[in-house]
Every structure is written in C-alpha cells, then in structure tokens.
Design an enzyme around this catalytic site. Structure first.
Site, PDB file in Angstrom:
ATOM      1  N   ARG A  29     -29.496  -0.192 -71.639  1.00  0.00           N
ATOM      2  CA  ARG A  29     -29.983   1.188 -71.529  1.00  0.00           C
ATOM      3  C   ARG A  29     -31.362   1.319 -72.165  1.00  0.00           C
ATOM      4  NH1 ARG A  29     -26.641   5.453 -74.231  1.00  0.00           N
ATOM      5  NH2 ARG A  29     -28.547   6.473 -73.618  1.00  0.00           N
ATOM      6  N   LYS A  79     -38.954   4.150 -74.241  1.00  0.00           N
ATOM      7  CA  LYS A  79     -37.872   4.842 -73.523  1.00  0.00           C
ATOM      8  C   LYS A  79     -37.911   6.342 -73.803  1.00  0.00           C
ATOM      9  CE  LYS A  79     -33.455   4.970 -75.210  1.00  0.00           C
ATOM     10  NZ  LYS A  79     -32.969   6.365 -75.241  1.00  0.00           N
ATOM     11  N   ASN A  80     -38.005   6.700 -75.085  1.00  0.00           N
ATOM     12  CA  ASN A  80     -37.887   8.115 -75.444  1.00  0.00           C
ATOM     13  C   ASN A  80     -39.133   8.933 -75.108  1.00  0.00           C
ATOM     14  OD1 ASN A  80     -35.329   7.615 -76.251  1.00  0.00           O
ATOM     15  ND2 ASN A  80     -35.683   7.919 -78.446  1.00  0.00           N
ATOM     16  N   ASP A 138     -32.903   5.808 -85.413  1.00  0.00           N
ATOM     17  CA  ASP A 138     -32.798   4.748 -84.400  1.00  0.00           C
ATOM     18  C   ASP A 138     -33.128   3.359 -84.962  1.00  0.00           C
ATOM     19  OD1 ASP A 138     -31.989   6.573 -82.545  1.00  0.00           O
ATOM     20  OD2 ASP A 138     -33.848   6.610 -81.401  1.00  0.00           O
ATOM     21  N   CYS A 164     -20.724  12.130 -78.356  1.00  0.00           N
ATOM     22  CA  CYS A 164     -20.892  10.728 -77.964  1.00  0.00           C
ATOM     23  C   CYS A 164     -20.533   9.858 -79.148  1.00  0.00           C
ATOM     24  CB  CYS A 164     -22.304  10.447 -77.479  1.00  0.00           C
ATOM     25  SG  CYS A 164     -23.539  10.460 -78.764  1.00  0.00           S
ATOM     26  N   ARG A 178     -23.331  16.246 -80.136  1.00  0.00           N
ATOM     27  CA  ARG A 178     -24.715  16.387 -79.659  1.00  0.00           C
ATOM     28  C   ARG A 178     -24.893  17.803 -79.102  1.00  0.00           C
ATOM     29  NH1 ARG A 178     -26.902  10.906 -79.106  1.00  0.00           N
ATOM     30  NH2 ARG A 178     -28.954  11.756 -78.752  1.00  0.00           N
TER      31      ARG A 178
END
Ligand code: UD1
Length: 417
Positions: free
Chosen positions: A397, A22-23, A305, A117, A122
């Site tokens: 997501r 994803k990243n 993460d 968030c 952020r």
C-alpha cells in the site's frame, strides 16, 4: 498471499532513490476533481493506495491515463457520480479526501464513513464540522455522509485538533468557495503544503499552508497544471532507520532533507553520522545503535508514521528507550510481533518500554498495518536467520518496490507466494 522472506544479519550498503510521497499524492489526485482541465502529475509512486484512489476517481467519471515512470495524467471533464462507496473507503481511509473537492465542484457528495482500523478509531468529525461551517448540509444516513451545498462560502474555522486529511479536505473545499476561509490549528505537515502548492499551480489562492493558520481566498474556477509530487519523507525515514539498525552505510537520493528534522535528530542521537545534500542524505552507522526515546506528535514533532520503525531500531539498541504514541490509541500491534523475534518490550497504555537486546532471531511474523510491516522488515534485516513477514499487502500500500530497493542495498530479501 505474498510473504517476504528475509535472511538477516547484513548491514545495508549502497544508494537508493526514494519515491514520491504517498500522503501527498493521494490528496493531490483528489484535487483533479476541482477542475475540468487536465492535471499532469509526476513523481507519483506506484502503490496500491494510489491505484485504489485512481479507481475511485475513475468510478466517478474521471479520465485516468496510464501510470508510467511516475507520470500520471487525470482529467475530470465531468463528474458522473459523486460517490465514494464503502468498498473503497474501507480499504483506504484517505478516500474521504474526495468529500471536500466533490462538494466544491458538484454541490453534492456521498462518502462512506471510514469506521475504525487496526491502529484505532478514525473519526472524521473535524472534516464534517468544517464543511458545515462553510454552509454544507451533511446528514449521516446508512453509514454514509450525504453532503450538499449550493455554493460553499468562506468561514473562519478553528479545528479542535490537528488533522492532516481534515486540513486537506477543508482546503480543497475552500479554494472554490465564495469568499475567504481561515483554518486555525491546521496541520503543518509538509504534505499539506505540497497539496497547497499544486492547488496554487491550478490557480488557487492559498497563504500559510504548512503553518497552523491557512488563509484561502475562493476563486470561481481552477485550471489544469503540471505538478511534481514531493519526495516521501516516511519512506526516507524507513530506509534511514533500517541503515542505522543494521549498522550500514546508505545514500538516499531524491529526498527532501528539510522535512525530516525530527527523524534526523533521533538518528544522530542513536549514534548515526549524517551528511545532508540539497536532495540527498547519506547515513553511516557502525555496530549497534544507541537507544532513543521518542514521543509522537503532529509535524514538526516526531511522526507517528515513524514510530514502529524506531521501535525495531530500539529493539536491538544499547540501553532502554521509552516510546510514547500520542496520535493513535492502538498503534503498538507491531510490538507483539517484534517480541516473537526476541525483542524485550513492555507496554502500558500508550507507552512502550523497549530494552535493547544484542540479537533478534528470525521467526514468522504477521504485518498488521503499513508502518508495522516496515518495522518487521527492519527487525528481519537485523535478526539472525530467516524471518517470514506475512500479509505484506500492507507494505504494498505504501512502499514502492521495497524488496527491489532493499536488495539493491545488499539485503537478502525475496517475495514468496
Ligand atoms: C494522516 C496520514 C497518516 C498519518 C496521520 C497522522 C494521510 C493519507 N494519512 O492520516 O499516514 O499517520 O495523518 O500523522 O495523509 N481525528 C479526530 N477527528 C477528525 C480527524 C482526526 O478525532 O475529524 C483524530 C484521529 O483519530 C487521530 C488524530 O486526530 O487520533 C490525527 O489524525 P489525522 O491527522 O486526521 O490522520 P489522517 O489524516 O487520517
């Protein structure tokens, strides 16, 4: 809203293929803005965040093909509207990644400020500071960063702190700037290097991506390219942690073992046996894991993460562990939910002490962010009885077909509405 019903108590066993990262996919999708030629991508994961990003790009006038079997073709022949509105940025902070490429290609961009968030503030001050050093004018008006520049020029930028998307934004801006840009204290995450490889395939000149100093020599224009997105190291780590927590035996295929050193070291410390292939990892664990203390840090340190998933593992481990979060200030929301399953966790500031218990018990829990959801799923897999994880749109997501992949490993998991 969808929920995940998990009946725990069974070790994970079998083989599973890991998706594209994803990243890495998100910044690479934004790289399409840098050229009017087509970008043909493969190994793009089918995720909500990828859809959010392609919608954002389509709103700007990018032609986006069908996303099938990981393949996705994009073409930014012309950019009609260099705008990232609040509605998109608030659902996905990575939307700020369009700022650098838009400024480089169109000489202007309007991007909503991301705000905070669930895991903390952020800020994007490093993105702004770097672009200003390259000659951009950036004004903050009505919650938007309104940026303009006739042509960006190369600059020597020392970043105050390590930021992943900040490094990526500046790298994408610099590839079309006039002259040489040097980024110091750059993020060394493998996803930064993956973006650089894609940009180089498009004709960019970048050296040192994946190290703390990146040198970019601007070129007049970029061409199209075909590029395969790297495997997702966080998805890989999540399955490994789940296998270790449940005392299972799992072989992960299509992975990049070299990007997982810190995670693999912690899994060995937890007592798991690992066999690494060129693009596979096999893990075998029996019974309860040993507790492992972790401290999050920028790559190559232990990834923030992966912190929540290791908290779930520690919750059922033998012994006590100290988990220190140094990247985001509010990233322990999952601890309160894990406590609802019977975990023994106490938190002081950015440190959590987790005393392993022999058993968790199933309960209703609520996901608060992407990786927090993953930790609740792992806890549900080891807990006795039924766990219902609510708000799994967070999971969608960032994890492709999570319940199908877990079911293939023998887990009793179903999506309920
Ligand atoms: C990326 C990842 C995210 C991961 C995080 C840290 C993507 C799309 N997301 O997020 O999954 O959790 O890296 O590994 O790649 N900061 C500032 N000023 C800035 C920028 C950042 O103070 O201008 C701070 C942040 O508040 C945070 C730290 O720097 O405390 C690291 O953030 P950053 O690396 O920028 O995270 P993201 O790139 O948003």
């Amino acid at each position: 809203m969808d929920k995940l019903r998990i009946t725990g108590g069974r070790p994970l066993e079998g083989k599973v293929r890991v998706s594209g990262a994803k990243n890495a996919a998100l910044p690479i999708l934004c790289a399409t803005l840098l050229t009017d030629a087509p970008l043909e991508l493969s190994n793009v994961p089918a995720l909500m965040d990828v859809r959010t990003m392609t919608r954002l790009l389509a709103d700007m006038g990018v032609e986006v093909g069908a996303h099938r079997d990981g393949r996705l073709e994009l073409r930014a022949r012309a950019i009609a509207n260099p705008l990232a509105p609040y509605e998109r940025v608030k659902t996905m902070r990575a939307s700020v990644l369009v700022l650098g490429p838009l400024l480089a290609r169109c000489g202007q961009a309007s991007v909503s400020l991301p705000g905070g968030c669930a895991i903390g503030a952020r800020p994007v001050d490093q993105h702004v500071k770097g672009l200003q050093a390259m000659g951009a004018k950036i004004e903050i008006e009505h919650g938007y960063m309104n940026a303009s520049a006739r042509r960006l020029r190369g600059a020597h930028i020392v970043m105050d702190l390590v930021t992943v998307t900040g490094t990526e934004n500046l790298m994408m801006a610099a590839v079309l700037a006039d002259g040489v840009t040097v980024l110091e204290n750059a993020a060394r995450e493998p996803e930064v290097a993956d973006l650089a490889r894609c940009l180089c395939a498009m004709g960019a000149r970048i050296e040192g991506a994946g190290s703390a100093v990146v040198r970019i020599e601007g070129v007049r224009s970029l061409a199209g390219a075909a590029y395969r997105v790297m495997p997702d190291r966080i998805e890989t780590g999540t399955f490994l942690a789940a296998a270790a927590a449940t005392g299972g035996r799992v072989k992960l295929l299509g992975v990049a073992p070299a990007t997982l050193d810190a995670t693999l070291e912690k899994l060995r410390e937890a007592g798991a046996r690992l066999a690494l292939g060129a693009d596979s990892i096999e893990i075998e664990a029996d019974g309860r894991p040993q507790s492992v203390s972790v401290r999050t840090a920028p790559y190559p340190g232990f990834a923030t993460d992966m912190q929540a998933q290791f908290m779930a593992l520690d919750a059922v481990a033998r012994g006590a562990a100290v988990i220190t979060e140094t990247i985001f200030e509010n990233r322990f929301m999952h601890a309160l939910e894990l406590q609802r399953l019977g975990a023994d966790i106490s938190i002081q500031g950015n440190t959590a002490v987790v005393k392993g218990v022999e058993r968790l018990q199933g309960a209703r829990v609520m996901a608060t962010d992407l990786r927090a959801s993953a930790s609740l799923v792992i806890a549900g897999l080891v807990a006795r009885g039924e766990t219902l994880v609510e708000r799994i749109y967070h999971l969608d997501r960032g994890y492709e077909s999570l319940e199908a992949k877990l079911a293939a490993l023998g887990a009793r998991v179903e999506r309920v509405n």
